[in-house]
Enzyme design. Structure first.
Site, short mmCIF file in Angstrom:
data_model
loop_
_atom_site.label_atom_id
_atom_site.label_comp_id
_atom_site.label_asym_id
_atom_site.label_seq_id
_atom_site.Cartn_x
_atom_site.Cartn_y
_atom_site.Cartn_z
N THR A 172 0.87 -1.17 0.00
CA THR A 172 0.00 0.00 0.00
C THR A 172 0.91 1.21 0.00
O THR A 172 2.08 1.11 0.39
CB THR A 172 -0.88 0.00 1.28
OG1 THR A 172 -1.63 -1.20 1.33
CG2 THR A 172 -1.82 1.17 1.33
N ARG A 200 -12.65 -8.19 -3.81
CA ARG A 200 -12.12 -8.09 -2.44
C ARG A 200 -11.73 -6.65 -2.14
O ARG A 200 -11.18 -5.94 -2.97
CB ARG A 200 -10.91 -9.01 -2.31
CG ARG A 200 -10.21 -8.97 -0.94
CD ARG A 200 -8.99 -8.07 -0.95
NE ARG A 200 -8.25 -8.10 0.32
CZ ARG A 200 -7.23 -7.30 0.60
NH1 ARG A 200 -6.83 -6.41 -0.29
NH2 ARG A 200 -6.62 -7.37 1.77
N GLY A 202 -9.69 -4.31 0.86
CA GLY A 202 -8.83 -4.37 2.04
C GLY A 202 -9.09 -3.26 3.02
O GLY A 202 -10.16 -2.65 3.04
N ASP A 203 -8.09 -2.97 3.83
CA ASP A 203 -8.28 -2.01 4.92
C ASP A 203 -8.08 -0.56 4.50
O ASP A 203 -8.56 0.35 5.16
CB ASP A 203 -7.32 -2.32 6.08
CG ASP A 203 -5.86 -2.13 5.68
OD1 ASP A 203 -5.44 -2.75 4.67
OD2 ASP A 203 -5.13 -1.39 6.35
N GLY A 223 -0.27 -3.64 5.10
CA GLY A 223 -0.08 -5.00 5.58
C GLY A 223 -1.20 -5.91 5.14
O GLY A 223 -1.85 -5.67 4.12
N GLY A 225 -4.55 -6.73 5.00
CA GLY A 225 -5.69 -5.86 5.23
C GLY A 225 -6.77 -6.44 6.11
O GLY A 225 -7.35 -5.73 6.95
#
Length: 304
Positions: A172, A200, A202-203, A223, A225
């Protein structure tokens, strides 16, 4: 209000490179430095923390070395799907987008969503339709796909055919900024996880997980997520500072416990931390006229 010394932190992802080697380290340092200069020049001229964080991340999105924008990893279907978010600590306003395939700067779209719509998060086709309405720049989906990622996708698709657990690969880019008025902001952008299922998320675009900013801290994470979402890392870190009086460094270390990755965090007093528990995290800081970049764990940050 007395003016503060502005500070800008950036990261280009945390991870464990194959063989413990990074191809062309000087190019990575140069890209981090370019991003820091893009953002810090704005801060030095009195621009907002949000302007600086967005500018730094846009610079990293344009660089094919990192997993965001051009250079993003490919999904299991061999496509790029990008996510991004911004948050203004002074107002607690936030914007995010996910599943982006054609918008050249996902972080610019995230900011437009924050400033020009009543929403926080737009995804997929609807987000891209709004990007067109907002006049943002588009690129052919093929532009985002680098030869590096095309080859990795082909290799891993062949070597992992039928595997129950496809190979991981994450990264990221992000920035956190403190401007002369004491306002904080964060921005994060990602291409997700190599080989991820289409759709999908992620964070990075999840406010309170991979991206957070308030009046005390600004956070951008990198990292695995799913772990960061379950732990609400950004908000958890801010809560530790607000409710327990922990320092930025203490709160960052606590929030990262048992997670795979890293983060950058900046406090309203200029205190900074960039912890990670992987082999490396591409990272850098600009403050007081000094610009520094680091990659490996044994390259300790200093105020020199």
């Amino acid at each position: 209000m007395s003016h503060l010394t502005p500070v800008l932190l950036v990261h280009g992802g945390a991870g464990n490179p194959r063989g413990g080697v990074v191809d062309d380290e000087p190019a990575h340092h140069e890209a981090l430095r370019d991003a820091l200069l893009a953002g810090y020049e704005l801060l030095a001229a009195g621009a907002s923390a949000l302007d600086a964080a967005e500018a730094a991340v846009r610079s990293l999105e344009e660089c094919a070395l990192f997993n965001a924008g051009r250079g993003s990893v490919l999904t299991a279907d061999g496509r790029v799907e990008m996510d991004a978010a911004v948050m203004d600590g002074g107002t607690h306003e936030a914007g995010a987008c996910a599943g982006i395939t054609r918008v050249r700067s996902p972080v610019a779209l995230a900011r437009a969503i924050m400033e020009k719509t009543p929403h926080v998060l737009l995804v997929g086709e609807g987000a891209e339709r709004y990007a067109a309405d907002a006049g943002l720049e588009f690129a052919d989906p093929k532009w985002f796909v680098t030869e590096r990622e095309r080859l990795r996708h082909a290799h891993e698709s062949a070597s992992d055919a039928g595997a129950a657990n496809p190979p991981a690969g994450h990264g990221t880019v992000g920035a956190v900024a403190l401007d002369v008025s004491g306002r904080l902001a964060s921005a994060t952008s990602t291409g997700g996880v190599r080989g991820q299922l289409p759709g999908r998320v992620g964070d990075a675009p999840v406010i309170g997980a991979g991206t957070w900013a308030d009046d005390l801290v600004a956070v951008s994470c990198t990292g695995t997520g799913e772990q960061f979402i379950r732990a609400a890392v950004g908000h958890e870190l801010a809560a530790r500072v607000r409710l327990t009086g922990a320092s930025v460094a203490q709160a960052a270390a606590s929030a990262l416990t048992a997670l795979d990755g890293g983060l950058i965090v900046l406090g309203s007093d200029g205190a900074a931390a960039m912890p990670f528990n992987t082999a490396l995290m591409y990272r850098g800081r600009a403050a007081g006229g000094a610009v520094q970049t680091w990659i490996w764990d044994d390259e300790k940050e200093s105020d020199a």
